[in-house]
Design a protein around this motif. Structure first.
Motif, PDB file in Angstrom:
ATOM      1  N   ILE A 138      45.929  51.447  50.386  1.00  0.00           N
ATOM      2  CA  ILE A 138      44.943  52.480  50.683  1.00  0.00           C
ATOM      3  C   ILE A 138      44.777  52.612  52.183  1.00  0.00           C
ATOM      4  CG2 ILE A 138      42.533  53.112  50.321  1.00  0.00           C
ATOM      5  CD1 ILE A 138      42.637  51.677  47.700  1.00  0.00           C
ATOM      6  N   GLN A 188      38.817  55.500  57.848  1.00  0.00           N
ATOM      7  CA  GLN A 188      38.768  55.049  56.459  1.00  0.00           C
ATOM      8  C   GLN A 188      37.406  55.407  55.871  1.00  0.00           C
ATOM      9  OE1 GLN A 188      40.572  51.298  54.649  1.00  0.00           O
ATOM     10  NE2 GLN A 188      38.460  50.663  54.985  1.00  0.00           N
ATOM     11  N   THR A 194      35.618  58.421  52.614  1.00  0.00           N
ATOM     12  CA  THR A 194      35.812  59.552  51.705  1.00  0.00           C
ATOM     13  C   THR A 194      34.740  60.594  51.986  1.00  0.00           C
ATOM     14  OG1 THR A 194      36.860  58.304  49.932  1.00  0.00           O
ATOM     15  CG2 THR A 194      35.704  60.318  49.296  1.00  0.00           C
ATOM     16  N   CYS A 236      32.401  55.660  44.186  1.00  0.00           N
ATOM     17  CA  CYS A 236      33.689  56.338  44.303  1.00  0.00           C
ATOM     18  C   CYS A 236      34.064  57.026  42.997  1.00  0.00           C
ATOM     19  CB  CYS A 236      34.770  55.339  44.703  1.00  0.00           C
ATOM     20  SG  CYS A 236      34.788  54.943  46.470  1.00  0.00           S
ATOM     21  N   PRO A 295      42.581  58.479  45.404  1.00  0.00           N
ATOM     22  CA  PRO A 295      41.886  57.307  45.931  1.00  0.00           C
ATOM     23  C   PRO A 295      40.526  57.666  46.525  1.00  0.00           C
ATOM     24  CG  PRO A 295      43.599  57.975  47.438  1.00  0.00           C
ATOM     25  CD  PRO A 295      43.762  58.833  46.223  1.00  0.00           C
ATOM     26  N   CYS A 296      39.720  56.643  46.671  1.00  0.00           N
ATOM     27  CA  CYS A 296      38.396  56.805  47.280  1.00  0.00           C
ATOM     28  C   CYS A 296      38.117  55.570  48.131  1.00  0.00           C
ATOM     29  CB  CYS A 296      37.332  56.970  46.202  1.00  0.00           C
ATOM     30  SG  CYS A 296      35.636  57.049  46.831  1.00  0.00           S
ATOM     31  N   GLN A 297      37.511  55.774  49.286  1.00  0.00           N
ATOM     32  CA  GLN A 297      37.208  54.676  50.192  1.00  0.00           C
ATOM     33  C   GLN A 297      35.771  54.795  50.677  1.00  0.00           C
ATOM     34  OE1 GLN A 297      38.889  51.969  51.453  1.00  0.00           O
ATOM     35  NE2 GLN A 297      40.489  52.373  49.944  1.00  0.00           N
ATOM     36  N   ARG A 298      35.031  53.726  50.627  1.00  0.00           N
ATOM     37  CA  ARG A 298      33.711  53.713  51.227  1.00  0.00           C
ATOM     38  C   ARG A 298      33.861  53.463  52.726  1.00  0.00           C
ATOM     39  NH1 ARG A 298      29.706  53.774  47.438  1.00  0.00           N
ATOM     40  NH2 ARG A 298      28.201  53.331  49.080  1.00  0.00           N
ATOM     41  N   CYS A 321      39.949  51.517  59.673  1.00  0.00           N
ATOM     42  CA  CYS A 321      40.691  50.328  59.279  1.00  0.00           C
ATOM     43  C   CYS A 321      41.745  50.051  60.338  1.00  0.00           C
ATOM     44  CB  CYS A 321      41.349  50.528  57.913  1.00  0.00           C
ATOM     45  SG  CYS A 321      42.388  52.004  57.810  1.00  0.00           S
ATOM     46  N   THR A 352      39.937  61.960  51.390  1.00  0.00           N
ATOM     47  CA  THR A 352      39.865  60.528  51.676  1.00  0.00           C
ATOM     48  C   THR A 352      40.844  60.193  52.799  1.00  0.00           C
ATOM     49  OG1 THR A 352      39.213  59.925  49.429  1.00  0.00           O
ATOM     50  CG2 THR A 352      40.247  58.204  50.768  1.00  0.00           C
ATOM     51  N   MET A 375      42.531  56.954  55.050  1.00  0.00           N
ATOM     52  CA  MET A 375      42.727  55.516  54.907  1.00  0.00           C
ATOM     53  C   MET A 375      44.068  55.067  55.483  1.00  0.00           C
ATOM     54  SD  MET A 375      43.244  55.498  50.804  1.00  0.00           S
ATOM     55  CE  MET A 375      44.601  56.331  50.012  1.00  0.00           C
ATOM     56  N   THR A 398      47.674  53.058  54.731  1.00  0.00           N
ATOM     57  CA  THR A 398      48.509  52.887  53.543  1.00  0.00           C
ATOM     58  C   THR A 398      49.948  52.621  53.933  1.00  0.00           C
ATOM     59  OG1 THR A 398      49.072  53.873  51.415  1.00  0.00           O
ATOM     60  CG2 THR A 398      49.123  55.319  53.329  1.00  0.00           C
TER      61      THR A 398
END
Length: 333
Positions: A10, A34, A36, A53, A64-67, A93, A116, A118, A120
């Protein structure tokens, strides 16, 4: 799920360089966003503090979902500059060596539902690593776009942006300066000069500026005529002219004495027609080599002072030779 790409971890789309300081040391790392973005249906007044999410991506199977979950002020795309400046550690991130930044955007009927960001890793259907590009998957009214990158796509501070602009500007100016120099590299800066001595005398007097011994001191007046206007071009800022007397004595194989000089700026009158001019500097010999010397040569030279490039030393076409009297003068000059 995707035909062209398989995501193994992610991550996030935009990448930048940040200096993160802790209690022990400061470390320069590469980071990606990083988080969403909940989409245009959510604003800063929406109740999403306890959102999950699963709720944010309930219509997007496999997206995908990221806090943290982010809602913009009026439902428009989030201000990533503001997030980077104020929430760098919470909404980013660290980009590992083989990671890429990714941005997943989920659409329904052509309109954005959420996005989202992130870090990866990605491979294509042949198992090869993917480091950049955008990929789409369409499933009826639903579609997903994934964009990947590893390069620095955005400058996130005024200082960094200013540094990039300054560096680019200086690079352009350096190239233009070099082209300016090349455009005049083969120009011939020689021209003719006519010189003549009017009055020539020599005295034997103490040189109080050196050893206080009695040395020969020459006095002369001269005529000078030359046209230097053809020497000026767009890469010539000024000319530094100097008149030199050269002669040989038993003490020295070559003597060179600067008797007169002048600076001519671009735009000034470069046509010289001087009559009965006095020398600007003393004509000292370091002994008694001037009296009766029958071969002293006057030479006019100039330095080209360019806007860019070399500073050539040019000698005029034409010289003048004269001789000193065989007796010292006792009159005041």
């Amino acid at each position: 799920m995707y035909k062209n790409i398989l995501f193994l971890s992610i991550g996030l789309f935009f990448i930048g360089t940040a200096v993160i300081a802790d209690d022990e040391e400061s470390t320069r790392v590469r980071r990606c966003f990083q988080f969403t973005w909940l989409g245009p249906a959510y604003t800063n007044t929406s109740n999403f503090l306890n959102g999950t999410c699963e709720e944010a991506t309930r219509l997007a199977d496999g997206v995908p979902c990221q806090r943290p979950l982010v809602a913009s002020y009026d439902g428009t795309w989030p201000d990533i500059d503001y997030i980077w400046r104020n929430y760098l550690l919470n909404a980013s991130c660290i980009l590992a060596r083989n990671d890429v930044c990714a941005k997943f955007t989920y659409y329904f009927d052509g309109h954005v539902e959420n996005a989202t960001y992130m870090c990866t890793r990605a491979i294509n259907s042949r198992g090869q690593a993917i480091t950049s590009g955008c990929y789409d998957e369409v499933n009826g009214s639903f579609s997903t776009r994934v964009c990947l990158c590893q390069k620095f796509d955005k400058m996130y501070s005024v200082l960094t942006r200013g540094n990039a602009i300054l560096t680019y500007t200086l690079s352009v100016l350096a190239c233009l300066t070099f082209l300016c120099f090349l455009s005049t590299l083969t120009v011939d800066y020689r021209t003719a000069a006519n010189m003549n001595t009017v009055k020539v005398v020599v005295k034997n007097v103490p040189d109080y500026g050196a050893s206080r011994e009695r040395n020969d001191l020459g006095f002369l007046t001269f005529d000078l005529k030359t046209d230097l206007s053809s020497l000026f071009n767009w890469n010539v800022k000024q000319l530094f002219l100097y008149l030199t007397a050269e002669y040989v004595t038993p003490n020295n194989e070559l003597n060179q004495v600067v008797l007169w000089d002048k600076i001519i700026l671009r735009g000034e009158n470069a046509i010289l027609d001087f009559k009965n001019m006095n020398t600007k500097y003393y004509f000292w010999d370091d002994g008694n080599g001037l009296k009766g010397h029958n071969n002293v040569t006057l030479t006019l030279s100039w330095n080209i002072i360019p806007n860019a490039g070399l500073l050539p030393n040019i000698e005029a076409i034409g010289q003048h030779s004269f001789k000193f009297p065989t007796e010292y003068t006792q009159t005041r000059v």
